[in-house]
Design a protein around this motif. Structure first.
Motif, short mmCIF file in Angstrom:
data_model
loop_
_atom_site.label_atom_id
_atom_site.label_comp_id
_atom_site.label_asym_id
_atom_site.label_seq_id
_atom_site.Cartn_x
_atom_site.Cartn_y
_atom_site.Cartn_z
N GLY A 5 5.61 -4.73 -6.47
CA GLY A 5 4.40 -5.14 -7.15
C GLY A 5 3.15 -4.38 -6.76
O GLY A 5 2.05 -4.76 -7.15
N VAL A 6 3.27 -3.32 -5.96
CA VAL A 6 2.10 -2.54 -5.55
C VAL A 6 1.46 -1.93 -6.79
O VAL A 6 2.12 -1.24 -7.56
N PRO A 7 0.17 -2.16 -7.02
CA PRO A 7 -0.43 -1.78 -8.29
C PRO A 7 -0.81 -0.31 -8.39
O PRO A 7 -1.06 0.18 -9.49
N TYR A 8 -0.91 0.39 -7.27
CA TYR A 8 -1.47 1.74 -7.32
C TYR A 8 -0.83 2.61 -6.26
O TYR A 8 -0.65 2.20 -5.11
N SER A 9 -0.48 3.81 -6.66
CA SER A 9 0.04 4.79 -5.70
C SER A 9 -0.28 6.18 -6.23
O SER A 9 -0.16 6.44 -7.43
N PHE B 162 4.14 -14.43 -5.70
CA PHE B 162 3.94 -13.01 -5.96
C PHE B 162 2.50 -12.63 -5.61
O PHE B 162 1.55 -13.30 -6.04
N PRO B 163 2.33 -11.56 -4.80
CA PRO B 163 0.99 -11.22 -4.31
C PRO B 163 0.10 -10.67 -5.42
O PRO B 163 0.57 -10.04 -6.37
N GLU B 164 -1.19 -10.93 -5.28
CA GLU B 164 -2.19 -10.36 -6.17
C GLU B 164 -3.04 -9.39 -5.35
O GLU B 164 -3.59 -9.74 -4.31
N TYR B 165 -3.14 -8.16 -5.83
CA TYR B 165 -3.82 -7.11 -5.09
C TYR B 165 -5.26 -6.93 -5.56
O TYR B 165 -5.62 -7.26 -6.70
#
Length: 890
Positions: free
Chosen positions: A178-182, A790-793
């Motif tokens: 679920g990492v939003p950015y890379s 579920f995590p929220e970034y």
């Protein structure tokens, strides 16, 4: 108090140290008479009337009819032997170990004829760091692994070789994490802000798939096989290509002058190196290594292992045959390879195996093998080299999701990736004017095939299996991973570079021409670097510029099923200026400023599309054959584009002191410091969830007929005669591997011929990350009998940094010299003050978000290992990892 097992271990170490002190057999200082035998390299014939000079020992001699000469040395240690033949000088570095020693020197025919071929004078000083084997052989904290010195030079940032999912799963892994950015890829190292997969590694001029075993534990090459290595971090020579980051060029043993065997044994690995002359013109080199951390740590002291520690089991091998056919011709055949098996954590193993079997289950198994052949033809002014190699790489990955309450496997799959690389090079070196002008030119060809296939997909939950099938039908990337995929492409290159030197001036103009079959590109890249050296003061001013290209490297990026087969080559521009000062041939001071620009970076792209893509996916055709007949052409999202851009700029400082060879004792080491900033922009529109929902609903009722780019914006034209402008509102973010400050201090002190102590201190700024700010409960997870969150970034990507990394390692060496060789006992205290260096955060999906508790920090137990123990009051204490070893040379 410490657990009983650890107390026994400490007692054993203390006893070993006492034994080292007792067995010390320091030879009295005096004269060491050493006989040198000088032979012709190709035939083994003795060469008379050769002058040998050792300035530091104030000793000279001339070879007799048998090619023999005896020199006197005041102490044991390394010396520079100067061999003078027909007014030409050759330098050899040899170790004097005992009185009465015999050393064989082989002189190439071209050297005897009166020309000094390739050497240090042919190498650039700009953005290049070179280390010889004797300088790094006893680097502290690496268990005798010389190649780990790469991580101590300026501009090197350590990457993340293995994450949640390796290789082709990197981007599909976002479905899980679920990492939003890379803006980076998994890989070993980043050089001056370049991508971790945009470097090239060479061993003896042949491609090396990766330099380190899983987790950066050690290199894939035997320590004693490495003769030297060069690190090119910017504007590298025209010969090197297929890279926009940097070059690591490792040189192995290329000639055998004496038979020797070196055996290294310590707590965690064993390796053996052997070289011998089969006949005067035929030599063989072989080496191998095996580690066993799981056996030692899980058996000897399992309570001391951190819960999330991962230990990869590995082995590697190297073999080389060197045939000096004649004075002009030389043939070499070699093979080298490696295998790694990555384990899950001890916690995972206990859960899945009930704690009965201490061996962790295998999660990742990767290996490679390279077979190579090379022919060299030499004359007085020419050197022609013809090389060919074939590299096979395979990676087996096992993924399992288990119910934390019952350990039942909810879903599992296995995936196999295989890669085949053929590489050929024809190189010509022409010494136009000896000592003044040289031409280095050649052609290179690479062909690559990569295959991907999912295997043994299992699930014990019917509901999850249905969700899995829905994911296969709706996600082309995931579908290509499971059903299998293949890519093939070819690359070609031609290069030429002049190396000129005259009255202190050096200049290296060059050009490289790269072709890539995927996009049918043909790119011309100029290279230029040079400088001026004041001979009287040994002060050099340096500057360089270079353009570099590299083709796409990941299968999911080029996939015709789920990726973009028309991706262009990535491009980088390297610029650097510097000054270098040498003092007394012992001290080197070097300062460089650089700015690297990265263009056409391949990034995930949710908006790029092909309106006229063939409907050729086998799974979709089988599920709905009528649609394939009705609509053979469809609009398809290509998922990747060359929209990325980035830059890196900074300053590097390098100070190095070599030990004075004229003295038996003394200090040596180096300090490297980098201050830099690296930023990237993916040039992707940042839409809210509502905007994405509205666009998705609207596009269901219409078809995309055309797409073009206006700058970095997309302009779409649909079947309802409407246009859509996808505005790029992206912004620059810190690179995932950006480290503002990087400091390395490596030092050693040799007290005498027996005792040596060394240390290594490292400090890095923490890498950027996107923090978790809250978590949402998934109601549908009750189907599986658990509550999931579920995590929220944060919307501010890469807005925070991990804590700084710092660590201190100590190594103590005791060397006993014998007539047959030496025994080197060493003791290492890795992570001396038990520092817990953070590598990220772990969010527990079974618990709600709680600031400071969930997510919890994850600590790096590979690059920064430690042992945990318990105080009498029950608190945890963190101790250094102790490694005791022995190296024997026969």
């Amino acid at each position: 108090m410490f657990p009983y097992t650890y107390k026994v271990l400490l007692r054993s170490i203390c006893l070993s140290i006492v034994l080292l002190l007792e067995i010390s057999s320091l030879q009295a200082e005096g004269k060491y008479l050493v006989t040198f035998l000088v032979y012709r390299e190709s035939t083994g014939i003795a060469i008379p009337n050769i002058n040998l000079i050792v300035k530091s020992a104030k000793s000279t001699a001339t070879t007799d009819k048998q090619g023999s000469a005896t020199l006197s040395f005041p102490n044991i240690g390394f010396y520079e032997i100067r061999v003078v033949s027909q007014s030409k000088v050759l330098n050899f570095s040899r170790e004097i170990r005992y009185n009465g020693q015999q050393i064989i020197l082989y002189l190439p025919a071209t050297e005897i004829a009166g020309i000094n071929v390739s050497g240090e004078r042919d190498q650039t000083k700009l953005s290049r760091y070179n280390f010889q084997q004797e300088e790094i052989k006893r680097l502290p904290g690496v268990a005798g692994d010389s190649l780990k010195a790469i991580q101590t030079v300026p501009g090197v940032s350590i990457g993340a070789p293995v994450g949640i999912l390796p290789s082709v799963f990197t981007n599909v892994g976002n479905l899980v994490s679920g990492v939003p950015y890379s803006n980076s890829d998994r890989g070993d190292i980043s050089l001056r802000g370049g991508g971790t997969r945009q470097n090239q590694y060479f061993f003896d001029g042949f491609p090396l798939p990766y330099p380190f075993h899983l987790g950066n534990q050690s290199s894939v090459l035997n320590n004693n096989l490495i003769r030297s290595f060069d690190i090119y971090s910017g504007a590298f020579p025209s010969r090197y290509g297929f890279a926009t980051g940097g070059i690591i060029a490792i040189e192995g043993t290329d000639k055998v002058e004496e038979t020797k065997t070196i055996w290294n044994l310590n707590f965690f690995l064993t390796d053996v190196y052997h070289q011998t002359k089969l006949i005067p013109s035929l030599s063989m080199v072989s080496s191998g290594r095996k580690n066993y951390p799981n056996f030692v740590l899980l058996r000897a002291y399992p309570e001391g292992i951190p819960e999330d520690a991962k230990f990869a089991e590995y082995h590697d091998f190297q073999w080389k045959l060197i045939w000096d056919i004649s004075e002009e011709h030389k043939l070499s055949i070699q093979t080298f390879g490696s295998r790694d098996r990555q384990a899950y954590t001890k916690t995972q193993a206990s859960l899945e195996r009930g704690g009965e079997d201490p061996r962790p289950p295998t999660g990742l198994d990767r290996q490679f093998r390279t077979d190579a052949i090379r022919h060299i033809w030499k004359s007085k002014v020419f050197r022609h080299t013809l090389s060919y190699s074939r590299t096979t790489f395979t990676e087996f990955f096992e993924l399992r999701f288990s119910n934390p309450l019952t350990a039942e496997t909810i879903f599992g799959l296995q995936n196999r990736t295989s890669d085949f690389l053929n590489y050929g090079e024809q190189r010509l070196e022409w010494y136009i004017f000896e000592e003044y002008l040289k031409l280095d030119a050649g052609v290179q060809v690479r062909t690559r095939e990569t295959n991907l296939k999912g295997e043994n997909i299992t699930s014990s939950n019917r509901t999850f299996f249905e969700l899995f099938n829905n994911l296969l039908d709706s996600n082309a990337q995931f579908r290509s991973v499971i059903d299998g995929d293949r890519i093939r492409y070819q690359e070609g290159a031609a290069y030429a570079e002049l190396q000129g030197k005259w009255k202190g001036f050096t200049i290296r103009p060059g050009m490289r021409y790269d072709t890539y079959s995927g996009s049918r590109e043909k790119n011309l890249s100029p290279r230029l670097n040079g400088g001026y050296e004041f001979e009287s003061t040994k002060t050099s001013f340096l500057a360089g510029h270079g353009i570099h290209y590299n083709s796409p490297v990941l299968i999911e990026q080029l996939s015709s099923k789920s990726g973009n087969p028309n991706l262009l080559m990535e491009r980088s521009e390297h610029n650097s200026v510097g000054i270098q000062q040498e003092l007394n041939a012992i001290w080197i001071f070097k300062v460089e400023a650089f700015r690297n620009i990265f263009q056409n970076i391949i990034v995930p792209d949710a908006f790029v599309a092909d309106p006229y893509s063939p409907y050729n996916d086998p799974r979709l055709i089988v599920n709905d054959p009528t649609r394939a007949i009705r609509d053979p052409i469809q609009s398809r999202n290509l998922n990747y584009s060359n929209s990325g851009y980035g830059y890196s700029e900074g300053i590097e400082i390098f100070i190095k002191k070599s030990k004075d060879p004229r003295q038996e004792s003394g200090a040596f080491g180096w300090i490297s410091y980098t201050n830099s900033i690296t930023k990237r922009i993916n040039n992707q529109a940042r839409r809210s969830s509502d905007e994405n929902t509205d666009a998705s609903i609207l596009n269901r009722s219409r078809e995309l007929l055309a797409q073009t780019k206006l700058g970095t914006n997309y302009l779409n034209y649909y079947s309802d005669n409407q246009f859509e402008l996808i505005y790029n509102n992206d912004r620059e973010e810190l690179y995932d591997l950006d480290r503002r400050h990087i400091l390395n201090v490596v030092f050693g002190y040799k007290f005498n011929s027996v005792w040596q102590v060394g240390g290594r201190y490292r400090y890095f700024s923490g890498t950027p990350y996107t923090p978790i700010v809250s978590a949402n409960r998934a109601n549908q997870a009750a189907t599986f009998g658990v509550n999931l969150y579920f995590p929220e970034y944060s919307k501010n990507y890469n807005s925070d940094r991990l804590l700084p990394f710092h660590q201190f390692d100590i190594r103590i060496d005791h060397i006993d010299q014998f007539s047959w060789g030496y025994i080197n006992f060493y003791l290492e205290l890795v992570n001396f003050y038990g520092r817990l260096n953070q590598s990220g955060f772990n969010f527990d999906n079974l618990s709600p978000y709680q600031r400071g508790t969930n997510p919890a920090p994850i600590y790096d137990t590979v690059n920064s290992p430690y042992v945990q123990s318990q105080r009498p009051n029950g608190s945890i204490i963190y101790l250094p990892l102790i490694n005791l070893g022995m190296e024997v040379r026969f």
